[in-house]
Design a protein around this motif. Structure first.
Motif, PDB file in Angstrom:
ATOM      1  N   ARG A  23       0.829  -1.223   0.000  1.00 32.18           N
ATOM      2  CA  ARG A  23       0.000   0.000   0.000  1.00 32.18           C
ATOM      3  C   ARG A  23       0.857   1.264   0.000  1.00 32.18           C
ATOM      4  N   VAL A  24       2.036   1.199   0.606  1.00 34.55           N
ATOM      5  CA  VAL A  24       2.950   2.350   0.563  1.00 34.55           C
ATOM      6  C   VAL A  24       3.354   2.639  -0.876  1.00 34.55           C
ATOM      7  N   HIS A  25       3.773   1.587  -1.587  1.00 37.72           N
ATOM      8  CA  HIS A  25       4.171   1.775  -2.980  1.00 37.72           C
ATOM      9  C   HIS A  25       2.978   2.193  -3.836  1.00 37.72           C
ATOM     10  N   MET A  26       1.818   1.603  -3.565  1.00 37.82           N
ATOM     11  CA  MET A  26       0.638   1.973  -4.337  1.00 37.82           C
ATOM     12  C   MET A  26       0.294   3.444  -4.110  1.00 37.82           C
ATOM     13  N   GLY A  27       0.419   3.889  -2.853  1.00 39.16           N
ATOM     14  CA  GLY A  27       0.132   5.290  -2.547  1.00 39.16           C
ATOM     15  C   GLY A  27       1.061   6.235  -3.280  1.00 39.16           C
ATOM     16  N   LEU A  28       2.356   5.884  -3.342  1.00 38.83           N
ATOM     17  CA  LEU A  28       3.306   6.709  -4.078  1.00 38.83           C
ATOM     18  C   LEU A  28       2.990   6.713  -5.570  1.00 38.83           C
ATOM     19  N   GLY A  29       2.607   5.559  -6.098  1.00 41.42           N
ATOM     20  CA  GLY A  29       2.254   5.479  -7.513  1.00 41.42           C
ATOM     21  C   GLY A  29       1.039   6.315  -7.842  1.00 41.42           C
ATOM     22  N   VAL A  30       0.029   6.207  -6.994  1.00 39.75           N
ATOM     23  CA  VAL A  30      -1.191   6.989  -7.207  1.00 39.75           C
ATOM     24  C   VAL A  30      -0.883   8.480  -7.107  1.00 39.75           C
ATOM     25  N   HIS A  31      -0.062   8.860  -6.116  1.00 35.91           N
ATOM     26  CA  HIS A  31       0.295  10.275  -5.950  1.00 35.91           C
ATOM     27  C   HIS A  31       0.971  10.814  -7.209  1.00 35.91           C
ATOM     28  N   ALA A  32       1.877  10.021  -7.784  1.00 39.26           N
ATOM     29  CA  ALA A  32       2.549  10.448  -9.019  1.00 39.26           C
ATOM     30  C   ALA A  32       1.545  10.620 -10.153  1.00 39.26           C
ATOM     31  N   CYS A  33       0.608   9.680 -10.252  1.00 38.70           N
ATOM     32  CA  CYS A  33      -0.384   9.754 -11.328  1.00 38.70           C
ATOM     33  C   CYS A  33      -1.310  10.957 -11.166  1.00 38.70           C
ATOM     34  N   LEU A  34      -1.683  11.253  -9.941  1.00 38.21           N
ATOM     35  CA  LEU A  34      -2.554  12.407  -9.702  1.00 38.21           C
ATOM     36  C   LEU A  34      -1.881  13.706 -10.151  1.00 38.21           C
TER      37      LEU A  34
END
Length: 282
Positions: A23-34
Motif C-alpha cells: 500500500r505504501v508503494h501503491m500510494g506513491l504510484g497513485v500520488h505520481a499519477c494524480l
C-alpha cells in the motif's frame, strides 16, 4: 509524500513484503499519477504488485495491475495497457469488484480500440454491463457511463458515445472524475440552452481547479474551451491555463484531448448552425 518515499525505501532495502509495503508503494504510484507523472508511477505500482504477489493478495494484485494499465494507457503504450488491464481482470473473482473492475475494463476496452479490435472492445462493455448488479450505487453507474462513452468514442461510435455519456452527467460529478464529467457535459450539449447550463457547471469546477488531479484540470479547461467555441466566445485566458495544464501531462494526453475537443465542438457548432438556420427560415 516524503514520508511515503522514506517508508518505500525501507521496504525495498529490508525486503519487507506485506500489505503495508504494497500500500505504501501503491500510494506513491497513485500520488505520481494524480500529478500527471504516470511514468514515475510505474516503478511504484510494479513494486506494489511484487509485494502483493508474494502475499497472495489477489485484490491488491488486481489494483496494482489496473494502476499499471492506467499508467501505460496515459503514456500511449496500448499493448502494455491492454496486457496489464487483462491481468487485472484475471485477478478478479466472480463477484463484481466495483471501481477496480471498471478501471480494468476501461483500459482494456480502450486498449482494444487503439489496436483496432472493435469486437473485443464491445465485448468488454458487454461484460461489465452483464456483471454489474442491479443494486450498485448510482456513483458506480455514472462512472461506468462516462467510461463506456470514452470506449465508444475511441471506436468512432460518436452518437452512441454521447447517448451513453448522458447517463453519467445526470447528477453532480463523482470525485476524481470531474474532468470526464465536464468533457462529456460539453460534448453532449446540442442547444444554446444546454451550452449555457453546461458553462455554469464548468465555471463552478474551474473556480476550484487547483483542487483536482492534473488530468481533471486539463479536461475541465478543455471543456471550458469547447463551450466557449460553440458559443462563439473563446477565452484567451483559458488557452494559457490549458497550455500550463498540458505541460504536466504526457504529450499523448494533450493530443487526445485536443482531438476530442475539435471533433466534439465541430459537431456541436454544426448542430447550433442548423438550428439557427431553421429558426431564421421559420
Amino acid at each position: 509524500a516524503r514520508h511515503l518515499e522514506a517508508a518505500a525505501a525501507v521496504t525495498l532495502s529490508t525486503g519487507l513484503a506485506n500489505s503495508v509495503a504494497a500500500r505504501v508503494h501503491m500510494g506513491l504510484g497513485v500520488h505520481a499519477c494524480l500529478q500527471g507523472r504516470y511514468e514515475d508511477g510505474i516503478p511504484h505500482h510494479t513494486a506494489a504488485l511484487r509485494a502483493a504477489i508474494r502475499l497472495g493478495h489477489d485484490a491488491l494484485c488486481a489494483s496494482s495491475c489496473g494502476n499499471l494499465a492506467a499508467c501505460f494507457g496515459r503514456l500511449g503504450a496500448a499493448r502494455d495497457q491492454l496486457n496489464w488491464a487483462e491481468r487485472a481482470l484475471a485477478y478478479q473473482g466472480a463477484r463484481f469488484d466495483g471501481y477496480a473492475e471498471l478501471q480494468a475494463a476501461y483500459w482494456a476496452g480502450l486498449g482494444h480500440a487503439a489496436l483496432d479490435n472493435r469486437t473485443a472492445a464491445l465485448d468488454m462493455i458487454a461484460r461489465v454491463n452483464a456483471h454489474m448488479p442491479e443494486g450498485v450505487p448510482e456513483e458506480i453507474r455514472c462512472v461506468w457511463a462516462l467510461m463506456k462513452a470514452d470506449i465508444l468514442w475511441a471506436l468512432g461510435s460518436e452518437r452512441s458515445a454521447r447517448t451513453a455519456a448522458k447517463a453519467g452527467i445526470v447528477s453532480e460529478p463523482i470525485p476524481h472524475f470531474e474532468g470526464s464529467y465536464a468533457r462529456w457535459l460539453a460534448a453532449t450539449a446540442t442547444t444554446r440552452e444546454d451550452l449555457m447550463r453546461a458553462r455554469l457547471r464548468i465555471d463552478a469546477l474551474k473556480s476550484r481547479l487547483a483542487q483536482f488531479d492534473a488530468i481533471d484540470q486539463a479536461e475541465i479547461l478543455v471543456a471550458a474551451q469547447m463551450i466557449g467555441r460553440a458559443l462563439g466566445s473563446p477565452s484567451e485566458i483559458d488557452n494559457g491555463e490549458l497550455a500550463s495544464a498540458f505541460e504536466k501531462l504526457p504529450p499523448r494526453v494533450g493530443s487526445e484531448l485536443t482531438r476530442f475537443a475539435t471533433m466534439a465542438t465541430s459537431y456541436g457548432t454544426c448542430i447550433l448552425a442548423a438550428l439557427s438556420a431553421a429558426f431564421q427560415l421559420a
